[in-house]
Design a protein around this motif. Structure first.
Motif, PDB file in Angstrom:
ATOM      1  N   PRO A 100     -29.756 -10.968  85.388  1.00 17.68           N
ATOM      2  CA  PRO A 100     -30.603 -11.354  86.243  1.00 17.68           C
ATOM      3  C   PRO A 100     -30.878 -12.935  86.723  1.00 17.68           C
ATOM      4  N   ARG A 101     -30.477 -13.894  86.351  1.00 15.51           N
ATOM      5  CA  ARG A 101     -30.372 -15.346  86.488  1.00 15.51           C
ATOM      6  C   ARG A 101     -29.074 -14.855  87.779  1.00 15.51           C
ATOM      7  N   ALA A 102     -27.653 -14.251  87.305  1.00 15.49           N
ATOM      8  CA  ALA A 102     -26.368 -14.329  88.185  1.00 15.49           C
ATOM      9  C   ALA A 102     -27.126 -13.403  89.585  1.00 15.49           C
ATOM     10  N   ARG A 103     -27.961 -12.786  89.559  1.00 13.94           N
ATOM     11  CA  ARG A 103     -28.401 -11.724  90.696  1.00 13.94           C
ATOM     12  C   ARG A 103     -29.167 -12.666  91.549  1.00 13.94           C
ATOM     13  N   MET A 104     -29.658 -13.728  90.796  1.00 17.06           N
ATOM     14  CA  MET A 104     -30.813 -13.751  91.910  1.00 17.06           C
ATOM     15  C   MET A 104     -30.486 -15.377  92.358  1.00 17.06           C
ATOM     16  N   ARG A 105     -29.396 -15.500  91.264  1.00 19.02           N
ATOM     17  CA  ARG A 105     -29.283 -16.688  92.431  1.00 19.02           C
ATOM     18  C   ARG A 105     -27.935 -16.474  93.579  1.00 19.02           C
ATOM     19  N   SER A 106     -27.243 -15.045  93.740  1.00 22.51           N
ATOM     20  CA  SER A 106     -26.657 -14.611  94.429  1.00 22.51           C
ATOM     21  C   SER A 106     -27.730 -13.926  96.087  1.00 22.51           C
ATOM     22  N   ASP A 107     -28.542 -13.686  95.692  1.00 21.95           N
ATOM     23  CA  ASP A 107     -29.469 -13.501  96.101  1.00 21.95           C
ATOM     24  C   ASP A 107     -30.479 -14.088  96.847  1.00 21.95           C
ATOM     25  N   LEU A 108     -30.688 -15.603  96.231  1.00 26.48           N
ATOM     26  CA  LEU A 108     -31.100 -17.036  96.697  1.00 26.48           C
ATOM     27  C   LEU A 108     -29.821 -17.712  98.251  1.00 26.48           C
ATOM     28  N   VAL A 109     -28.667 -17.609  97.500  1.00 24.73           N
ATOM     29  CA  VAL A 109     -27.666 -17.360  98.645  1.00 24.73           C
ATOM     30  C   VAL A 109     -27.910 -16.616  99.606  1.00 24.73           C
ATOM     31  N   THR A 110     -28.172 -15.624 100.091  1.00 25.12           N
ATOM     32  CA  THR A 110     -28.421 -14.829 100.887  1.00 25.12           C
ATOM     33  C   THR A 110     -29.395 -14.502 101.951  1.00 25.12           C
TER      34      THR A 110
ATOM     35  N   GLU B  20     -30.563 -15.843 105.596  1.00 19.41           N
ATOM     36  CA  GLU B  20     -31.274 -15.084 105.976  1.00 19.41           C
ATOM     37  C   GLU B  20     -32.847 -15.352 106.422  1.00 19.41           C
ATOM     38  N   ARG B  21     -33.401 -17.117 105.800  1.00 20.64           N
ATOM     39  CA  ARG B  21     -33.955 -18.116 106.403  1.00 20.64           C
ATOM     40  C   ARG B  21     -35.639 -17.631 105.816  1.00 20.64           C
ATOM     41  N   ARG B  22     -34.924 -16.663 104.938  1.00 19.26           N
ATOM     42  CA  ARG B  22     -36.881 -15.660 104.100  1.00 19.26           C
ATOM     43  C   ARG B  22     -37.201 -16.643 103.177  1.00 19.26           C
ATOM     44  N   ARG B  23     -38.116 -17.530 103.604  1.00 19.57           N
ATOM     45  CA  ARG B  23     -39.027 -18.889 103.342  1.00 19.57           C
ATOM     46  C   ARG B  23     -39.393 -18.070 101.831  1.00 19.57           C
ATOM     47  N   GLU B  24     -39.950 -16.641 101.685  1.00 20.25           N
ATOM     48  CA  GLU B  24     -41.054 -16.618 100.426  1.00 20.25           C
ATOM     49  C   GLU B  24     -40.237 -16.571  99.218  1.00 20.25           C
ATOM     50  N   THR B  25     -38.980 -15.931  99.942  1.00 19.00           N
ATOM     51  CA  THR B  25     -37.921 -15.211  98.622  1.00 19.00           C
ATOM     52  C   THR B  25     -37.277 -16.967  98.332  1.00 19.00           C
ATOM     53  N   VAL B  26     -36.536 -17.601  99.369  1.00 20.50           N
ATOM     54  CA  VAL B  26     -36.279 -18.792  98.281  1.00 20.50           C
ATOM     55  C   VAL B  26     -37.081 -19.652  97.601  1.00 20.50           C
ATOM     56  N   SER B  27     -37.684 -19.441  97.763  1.00 18.83           N
ATOM     57  CA  SER B  27     -39.368 -19.921  97.306  1.00 18.83           C
ATOM     58  C   SER B  27     -39.632 -20.033  96.225  1.00 18.83           C
ATOM     59  N   ALA B  28     -39.459 -18.295  95.909  1.00 24.87           N
ATOM     60  CA  ALA B  28     -39.893 -17.635  94.326  1.00 24.87           C
ATOM     61  C   ALA B  28     -38.524 -17.826  93.710  1.00 24.87           C
ATOM     62  N   LEU B  29     -37.201 -17.198  94.071  1.00 29.98           N
ATOM     63  CA  LEU B  29     -36.220 -17.888  93.730  1.00 29.98           C
ATOM     64  C   LEU B  29     -35.554 -18.693  93.196  1.00 29.98           C
ATOM     65  N   ARG B  30     -35.713 -19.724  93.813  1.00 31.00           N
ATOM     66  CA  ARG B  30     -35.769 -20.812  93.087  1.00 31.00           C
ATOM     67  C   ARG B  30     -36.700 -21.693  91.962  1.00 31.00           C
TER      68      ARG B  30
ATOM     69  N   ARG C  95     -48.710 -15.193 101.560  1.00 27.62           N
ATOM     70  CA  ARG C  95     -47.030 -15.260 101.036  1.00 27.62           C
ATOM     71  C   ARG C  95     -46.620 -15.642  99.256  1.00 27.62           C
ATOM     72  N   LEU C  96     -47.939 -15.814  98.829  1.00 28.37           N
ATOM     73  CA  LEU C  96     -48.038 -15.806  97.167  1.00 28.37           C
ATOM     74  C   LEU C  96     -47.285 -14.408  97.156  1.00 28.37           C
ATOM     75  N   ARG C  97     -47.838 -13.031  97.879  1.00 33.38           N
ATOM     76  CA  ARG C  97     -47.907 -11.806  97.335  1.00 33.38           C
ATOM     77  C   ARG C  97     -46.135 -11.629  97.047  1.00 33.38           C
ATOM     78  N   THR C  98     -45.964 -11.757  98.867  1.00 31.71           N
ATOM     79  CA  THR C  98     -43.938 -11.576  98.515  1.00 31.71           C
ATOM     80  C   THR C  98     -43.318 -12.272  98.268  1.00 31.71           C
ATOM     81  N   GLU C  99     -44.189 -13.341  97.240  1.00 28.93           N
ATOM     82  CA  GLU C  99     -42.958 -13.995  96.481  1.00 28.93           C
ATOM     83  C   GLU C  99     -43.019 -13.324  94.724  1.00 28.93           C
ATOM     84  N   ALA C 100     -44.009 -12.612  94.794  1.00 33.48           N
ATOM     85  CA  ALA C 100     -44.333 -11.903  94.005  1.00 33.48           C
ATOM     86  C   ALA C 100     -43.367 -10.415  93.530  1.00 33.48           C
TER      87      ALA C 100
END
Length: 129
Positions: free
Chosen positions: A16-26, A30-40, A117-122
């Motif tokens: 999961p960590r490797a997929r998270m790191r890969s998806d973080l770059v994506t 794509e400038r998806r702020r909520e996803t970037v915040s949640a993954l970081r 925003r928090l629900r999107t992160e979850a």
């Protein structure tokens, strides 16, 4: 010849960590702020959970220049903890639960934008469970 299907060996890309790191770059591209915040935040929580435990007693070896220091090859390296798959899932569940609880609190106080925003992160973390 063996006709049984072989299961490929597990690699770091399967975690999961490797997929998270890969998806973080994506998500960053794509400038998806909520996803970037949640993954970081989730990756940082996993890294913190793996941190080497602090020694309870100081080292008895000393150096002539610095008291309590060690010298030699590998003296500055500390082994990190290895998290089980269950522990990784538990940490991710904690991250999701924290965001959900806070979203409910924001919603109760009329802060619908922050709750969304928090629900999107979850929701961004759920696929890694």
């Amino acid at each position: 010849m063996n006709d049984r299907p072989r299961t490929p060996p597990a690699t770091d890309a399967d975690t999961p960590r490797a997929r998270m790191r890969s998806d973080l770059v994506t998500a960053m591209r794509e400038r998806r702020r909520e996803t970037v915040s949640a993954l970081r935040t989730a990756l940082a929580a996993l890294d913190n959970a793996e941190a080497a435990p602090a020694p309870e007693t100081p080292n008895a070896t000393t150096n002539e220049h610095i008291a309590g220091s060690r010298s030699g090859v590998g003296s500055t390296e500390a082994p990190r903890r290895v998290l089980s798959a269950d522990r990784v899932r538990a940490l991710l569940n904690e991250q999701i639960e924290e965001r959900t609880i806070e979203a409910d609190r924001y919603e109760a106080h009329g802060r619908h934008d922050a709750a969304r925003r928090l629900r999107t992160e979850a929701d961004a973390l759920r696929p890694y469970l």
